[in-house]
Design an enzyme around this catalytic site. Structure first.
Site, PDB file in Angstrom:
ATOM      1  N   ILE A  34       0.832  -1.213   0.000  1.00  0.00           N
ATOM      2  CA  ILE A  34       0.000   0.000   0.000  1.00  0.00           C
ATOM      3  C   ILE A  34       0.869   1.267   0.000  1.00  0.00           C
ATOM      4  O   ILE A  34       0.407   2.332  -0.413  1.00  0.00           O
ATOM      5  CB  ILE A  34      -0.969  -0.030   1.223  1.00  0.00           C
ATOM      6  N   GLN A  95       9.996  -4.880  11.160  1.00  0.00           N
ATOM      7  CA  GLN A  95       8.783  -5.663  10.892  1.00  0.00           C
ATOM      8  C   GLN A  95       7.607  -5.018  11.612  1.00  0.00           C
ATOM      9  O   GLN A  95       7.688  -4.731  12.815  1.00  0.00           O
ATOM     10  CB  GLN A  95       8.937  -7.123  11.352  1.00  0.00           C
ATOM     11  N   HIS A 101       6.048 -12.033   5.473  1.00  0.00           N
ATOM     12  CA  HIS A 101       5.902 -11.535   4.100  1.00  0.00           C
ATOM     13  C   HIS A 101       7.280 -11.268   3.521  1.00  0.00           C
ATOM     14  O   HIS A 101       8.151 -10.712   4.178  1.00  0.00           O
ATOM     15  CB  HIS A 101       5.040 -10.273   4.042  1.00  0.00           C
TER      16      HIS A 101
HETATM   17  P1  5GP Z   1       7.109  -4.799   7.343  1.00  0.00           P
HETATM   18  O1  5GP Z   1       7.381  -3.414   7.864  1.00  0.00           O
HETATM   19  O2  5GP Z   1       6.336  -5.629   8.363  1.00  0.00           O
HETATM   20  O3  5GP Z   1       8.317  -5.514   6.821  1.00  0.00           O
HETATM   21  O4  5GP Z   1       6.182  -4.633   6.069  1.00  0.00           O
HETATM   22  C1  5GP Z   1       4.815  -4.419   6.159  1.00  0.00           C
HETATM   23  C2  5GP Z   1       4.373  -3.817   4.858  1.00  0.00           C
HETATM   24  O5  5GP Z   1       2.972  -3.912   4.769  1.00  0.00           O
HETATM   25  C3  5GP Z   1       4.754  -2.349   4.708  1.00  0.00           C
HETATM   26  O6  5GP Z   1       5.606  -2.180   3.587  1.00  0.00           O
HETATM   27  C4  5GP Z   1       3.404  -1.653   4.558  1.00  0.00           C
HETATM   28  O7  5GP Z   1       3.434  -0.577   3.626  1.00  0.00           O
HETATM   29  C5  5GP Z   1       2.500  -2.781   4.086  1.00  0.00           C
HETATM   30  N1  5GP Z   1       1.103  -2.619   4.468  1.00  0.00           N
HETATM   31  C6  5GP Z   1       0.646  -2.202   5.678  1.00  0.00           C
HETATM   32  N2  5GP Z   1      -0.701  -2.175   5.668  1.00  0.00           N
HETATM   33  C7  5GP Z   1      -1.086  -2.575   4.426  1.00  0.00           C
HETATM   34  C8  5GP Z   1      -2.379  -2.760   3.803  1.00  0.00           C
HETATM   35  O8  5GP Z   1      -3.432  -2.552   4.409  1.00  0.00           O
HETATM   36  N3  5GP Z   1      -2.378  -3.181   2.524  1.00  0.00           N
HETATM   37  C9  5GP Z   1      -1.222  -3.426   1.830  1.00  0.00           C
HETATM   38  N4  5GP Z   1      -1.343  -3.835   0.556  1.00  0.00           N
HETATM   39  N5  5GP Z   1      -0.010  -3.276   2.373  1.00  0.00           N
HETATM   40  C10 5GP Z   1       0.058  -2.860   3.657  1.00  0.00           C
END
Ligand code: 5GP
Ligand code: ZN
Length: 115
Positions: A34, A95, A101
């Site tokens: 997103i 994270q 992911h």
């Molecule tokens: P992390 O920080 O856990 O490695 O990555 C989480 C990712 O999820 C981030 O890059 C963030 O932009 C994405 N993300 C968070 N909320 C949403 C959402 O509601 N939809 C989508 N498609 N991505 C999301």
């Protein structure tokens, strides 16, 4: 399939929250981030709720590998000649969603080391 009713990515997998899905098979769903950090920024998630890559490695090395196989397919479909794949594991390294992911990023140049 095993889902956590409170998990954002479990809700996306089930279609309860909208996302732009770009790939799906029995074990993996891929959708656009997103807040994209590159022209292509896709998240590849297993279709079962596991908090992080280390836990998934213990539970199913096969599904862990399937995430990378799917990332390669999405990268090829996007025509990327190079790309970066990242698992953030733990809050201290960024994270923020605790459903494992794999980030697939491409379409621009990247520096190293990462921040
Ligand atoms: P992390 O920080 O856990 O490695 O990555 C989480 C990712 O999820 C981030 O890059 C963030 O932009 C994405 N993300 C968070 N909320 C949403 C959402 O509601 N939809 C989508 N498609 N991505 C999301
Ligand atoms: Zn989940």
């Amino acid at each position: 399939m095993e889902f956590d009713p409170d998990c954002l990515f479990c809700k996306i997998i089930q279609g309860k929250i909208p996302a732009e899905i770009v790939f799906r098979n029995e074990n993996v769903v891929a959708f656009r981030d997103i807040t994209p950090q590159a022209p292509t920024h896709v998240l590849l998630v297993p279709t079962l709720h596991v908090a992080n890559a280390g836990d998934l490695a213990k539970l199913s090395p096969t599904v862990l590998g399937a995430l990378f196989t799917a990332a390669c397919e999405v990268a090829a479909s996007a025509g990327l000649d190079g790309y970066r794949t990242v698992f953030n594991t733990g809050e201290s390294v960024g994270q923020s969603v605790f459903h494992v992911h794999l980030h697939l990023l491409g379409g621009r140049s990247f520096s190293w080391p990462p921040g």
